[in-house]
Design an enzyme around this catalytic site. Structure first.
Site: not given
Ligand code: HEM
Length: 329
Positions: A48, A318
């Site tokens: 995202h 995160y």
């Molecule tokens: C193994 C599970 C997961 C891992 C390792 C993961 C990893 C990540 C990482 C590294 C980021 C970037 C964070 C940042 O730099 O601020 C991210 C962002 C995001 N993830 Fe995940 N994620 C996982 C599961 C999920 C799930 C289940 C969802 C669904 C709800 C999700 C939705 C999002 C969203 C919407 C963002 C963007 C957040 C923002 O607006 O800052 N993720 N994720």
């Protein structure tokens, strides 16, 4: 059996569990290394990457106070910092593709409690475990010879991990939203809600748009500009608040609370626990949501994490991602 013998057996079983490769999960650094193997050194969110900051407030319903003792659900006005996202890996990626849209929220109660969440416009996630997420990323590493992922490696990964295609099938059957305000956003992972009655209930949440669900047509997907969501939301919020109802869906006996690639049946009981109102949208790119990672997912004692391994992996991954993208190397 003697106590010592029992302790010996327990220690043996724990050692065997720890040595079982299927149960080993990657460290937060290994997760972010895998994103960097595909995307290069992080300069922005790896997921995202495109997004717009917004703000508003949340007010819980009496049902919310019934199902969670968290201060977020006490019925008072809770300020929120919001980020609407697009599931692309570049800040200029298209708003019209078959990827998820995001709704990330930081709740800030008047008592100083903070709770954060990141939700997507699909009811399911693309990986059943953190290891499968990492393996899928590594399978898509660009081949140094071609600069492209190796198609055989991707095909072999998909064949070995069919659950990773569930989200893509859902996105193929449901066109992208016509507005950030006209799609539901699911929290996807299950949480444990501790209610005023002392009961703990497994639930998943969804933010339902009060404006109704409206998706792009195939024709609109081809003709709408790549960059329309932020301006559309600014125009909407200028003419009136944009609202979402937060709805809990409760697990029934036998529902898997640990696998985010499978939705629970639609007939599970639901409760509307609050309303989110969006009142402001940042005038341009950047803003107060940029230096934030929406990672404070656990807000004991009112909303606690389930045993879903993908949920448990999120906060630390995160945090590593935030650190790396804040200090570009
Ligand atoms: C193994 C599970 C997961 C891992 C390792 C993961 C990893 C990540 C990482 C590294 C980021 C970037 C964070 C940042 O730099 O601020 C991210 C962002 C995001 N993830 Fe995940 N994620 C996982 C599961 C999920 C799930 C289940 C969802 C669904 C709800 C999700 C939705 C999002 C969203 C919407 C963002 C963007 C957040 C923002 O607006 O800052 N993720 N994720």
């Amino acid at each position: 059996m003697t106590r010592r013998r029992m302790m010996g057996l327990l220690a043996g079983a724990l050692a065997a569990l720890a040595a079982t490769p299927a149960l080993a999960e990657p460290s937060p650094d290994q997760v972010v290394d895998a994103f960097e193997a595909v995307l290069g050194p992080l300069r922005a969110r790896p997921s995202h990457t495109k997004g717009t900051c917004a703000a508003g407030y949340f007010v819980a319903t009496p049902e919310g106070a019934r199902y969670s003792v968290s201060p977020v659900f006490n019925g008072q006005r809770v300020n929120t910092l919001i980020r609407f996202g697009v599931g692309v890996t570049s800040p200029t990626g298209p708003d019209t593709g078959r990827t998820t849209r995001g709704l990330s929220i930081r709740f800030e109660t008047s008592g100083g409690d903070i709770w954060e969440m990141a939700n997507i416009s699909a009811p399911i996630f693309g990986s059943p475990t953190p290891q499968v997420l990492v393996d899928g990323l590594l399978a898509r590493r660009p081949d140094p010879a071609t600069g492209q992922p190796n198609p055989q490696a991707v095909a072999a990964f998909v064949a070995a991990n069919p659950a990773t295609t569930n989200q893509g099938r859902w996105l193929a059957a449901n066109n992208p939203p016509a507005s950030w305000a006209t799609t539901p956003y699911w929290g996807v992972n299950a949480f444990r809600f501790r209610g005023a009655d002392g009961e703990v209930r497994h639930a998943r949440w969804v933010f339902e748009p009060r404006a109704g669900v409206l998706r792009l047509t195939e024709e609109q997907m081809r003709t709408t500009p790549a960059d329309f969501l932020a301006d559309e939301l600014r125009r909407r919020v200028a003419s009136g608040p944009v609202e979402f109802d937060m709805v809990l869906q409760f697990a029934a006996a036998g529902d898997d609370v640990t696998n985010p690639t499978v939705a629970w049946p639609d007939d599970r009981p639901r409760a509307t626990v609050g309303r989110l109102t969006v009142t402001e949208v940042s005038a341009g790119p950047g803003g107060p949501c940029d230096p934030i990672s929406f990672m404070i997912l656990d807000q004991a004692p009112g909303v606690e994490m389930s045993d879903d391994p993908t949920l448990q992996a999120r906060a630390a991954a995160y945090a590593v991602s935030l650190t790396r993208r804040s200090q570009p190397r």
